[in-house]
Design an enzyme around this catalytic site. Structure first.
Site, mmCIF file in Angstrom:
data_model
loop_
_atom_site.group_PDB
_atom_site.id
_atom_site.type_symbol
_atom_site.label_atom_id
_atom_site.label_comp_id
_atom_site.label_asym_id
_atom_site.label_seq_id
_atom_site.Cartn_x
_atom_site.Cartn_y
_atom_site.Cartn_z
ATOM 1 N N CYS A 57 22.871 -23.764 60.061
ATOM 2 C CA CYS A 57 22.709 -23.171 58.736
ATOM 3 C C CYS A 57 21.148 -22.949 58.430
ATOM 4 C CB CYS A 57 23.310 -23.777 57.566
ATOM 5 S SG CYS A 57 22.836 -23.182 55.814
ATOM 6 N N CYS A 61 18.713 -27.675 52.953
ATOM 7 C CA CYS A 61 19.297 -28.993 51.959
ATOM 8 C C CYS A 61 19.181 -30.325 52.548
ATOM 9 C CB CYS A 61 20.877 -28.602 51.652
ATOM 10 S SG CYS A 61 21.200 -27.094 51.126
ATOM 11 N N CYS A 64 22.046 -32.444 54.028
ATOM 12 C CA CYS A 64 23.116 -31.829 54.944
ATOM 13 C C CYS A 64 22.657 -31.837 56.515
ATOM 14 C CB CYS A 64 23.263 -30.410 54.337
ATOM 15 S SG CYS A 64 24.846 -29.310 55.375
ATOM 16 N N CYS A 101 40.773 -26.016 51.270
ATOM 17 C CA CYS A 101 39.366 -25.434 50.904
ATOM 18 C C CYS A 101 38.854 -25.200 52.421
ATOM 19 C CB CYS A 101 38.442 -26.595 50.260
ATOM 20 S SG CYS A 101 39.139 -27.038 48.804
ATOM 21 N N CYS A 133 40.720 -22.275 48.332
ATOM 22 C CA CYS A 133 39.447 -22.288 47.912
ATOM 23 C C CYS A 133 38.606 -22.121 49.193
ATOM 24 C CB CYS A 133 39.206 -23.929 47.386
ATOM 25 S SG CYS A 133 37.462 -24.237 46.783
ATOM 26 N N CYS A 193 34.690 -24.024 41.134
ATOM 27 C CA CYS A 193 34.706 -25.591 41.712
ATOM 28 C C CYS A 193 33.318 -25.790 41.826
ATOM 29 C CB CYS A 193 35.330 -25.699 42.938
ATOM 30 S SG CYS A 193 35.385 -27.425 43.565
ATOM 31 N N ARG A 265 37.072 -34.518 40.817
ATOM 32 C CA ARG A 265 37.484 -34.671 42.203
ATOM 33 C C ARG A 265 36.502 -35.762 42.829
ATOM 34 N NH1 ARG A 265 40.994 -30.899 43.803
ATOM 35 N NH2 ARG A 265 40.989 -28.980 42.748
#
Length: 338
Positions: A57, A61, A64, A101, A133, A193, A265
């Site tokens: 990616c 972040c 991550c 998901c 999702c 979400c 969650r």
């Protein structure tokens, strides 16, 4: 029976701060009361999360391990074949999950063959009778409409943290980018979400500000994931301290009180929590977990199905109604083997 706590979208920061700072047991009691007004406290929704495209990616972040710029042990994986994803979804359904998901390590959705394949995946999982999702990064309203027409039920796009602290964690996109994507999802008629992560180095004020943003949206997110930082070696936050469980409980309880209709969650971080600690989270209003084979929650460890079934049984909880017949039979087998 008392009336349900009313939904509000006009919370002030001071009001949320007062709730958040209540003595812990009083806070849990209030949250548990609200939880029982709006939900069946004996039921927990089982969700399964699959990384359909891993690593590489371009974002930065700080938490991550899938960011290409960090040297982690995460193996880059191209978009999985559609048939393989559907097979994972079927297995998840058989194991008791009602929501599936699919996550792709993209900065944003692009109108290309990969997105066409994701559309096919959404259609396939939807045909299994599961809530579908996706979390694919930023997307336009037109792309959201395509997903909705394919049968997408929910789109995950976490705020991560407060608007004020956001740039300390991510510089390759803005907090407003997050809000714009959530607005596009809403316009397309897809449920939202959206939650955040604690343990990033943020203050209690940042956590309260994040909850303020979520709770004052025109419509509360139907799902609010509360994540504890999963410390991934090679990322800038690898040396952060383990998140204190009581802080997770406090966040969950506050979210439950100010967003009573939402599914709260208990997400990343469960692998480092004991069964007792998770039990407090359920008491505080959490009513959904990610489960699956003892493989990964995206790219970080997650408890396995057998452990989760045993935990639910020990706590007197059960998978949310609407699960597959096979899942119901499996849970009854667990109880019979006591």
């Amino acid at each position: 029976m008392r009336d349900k706590t009313k939904l509000r979208n006009d919370w002030t920061k001071q009001e949320i701060e007062e709730i958040y700072n209540l003595p812990l047991l009083e806070l849990i009691y209030k949250a548990a009361t609200v939880h029982r007004e709006w939900h069946n406290a004996e039921e927990v929704q089982m969700s399964t999360l699959l990384s359909i495209k891993t690593g590489g990616c371009p974002e930065d972040c700080s938490y991550c391990g899938q960011a290409a710029r960090y040297q982690t042990n995460i193996k880059v994986q191209a978009l999985l074949p559609t048939e393989q994803v559907i097979a994972h979804a079927q297995k998840a359904k058989d194991n008791g999950s009602s929501r599936f998901c699919m996550a792709a390590a993209w900065r944003e959705v692009r109108n290309n063959r990969d997105f066409d394949r994701v559309i096919d995946m959404v259609k396939g999982v939807n045909e299994l009778g599961m809530e579908v999702c996706c979390t694919l990064g930023m997307l336009t309203e037109e792309q959201a409409i395509r997903l909705q027409e394919a049968g997408l039920y929910a789109y995950n796009h976490n705020l991560d943290t407060s608007e004020q602290y956001y740039e300390e964690i991510i510089s390759t996109r803005t907090f407003d980018n997050r809000i714009n994507t959530i607005n596009n999802v809403r316009k397309a008629g897809i449920t939202v979400c959206s939650g955040g992560i604690i343990g990033l180095g943020e203050t209690h004020g940042d956590r309260i500000s994040m909850l303020l943003t979520l709770s004052n949206m025109p419509k509360h997110p139907e799902s609010v994931p509360i994540n504890a930082l999963a410390r991934v070696e090679g990322t800038p936050l690898q040396d952060n301290e383990k998140t204190n469980t009581w802080e997770m409980v406090r966040m969950i309880a506050t979210a439950r009180i100010i967003m009573p209709s939402s599914m709260v969650r208990l997400s990343a971080g469960r692998i480092e929590m004991t069964e007792f600690e998770q039990g407090w989270c359920f008491m505080a209003g959490a009513n959904s977990i990610f489960t699956g084979e003892r493989e990964t929650l995206l790219v970080t460890p997650n408890p396995g199905v057998s452990e989760d079934m045993q935990m639910l049984q020990n706590l007197g909880l059960k998978p949310m109604k609407g699960q597959s017949e096979k899942a119901t039979e499996q849970f009854e087998t667990w109880n019979a083997n006591l």
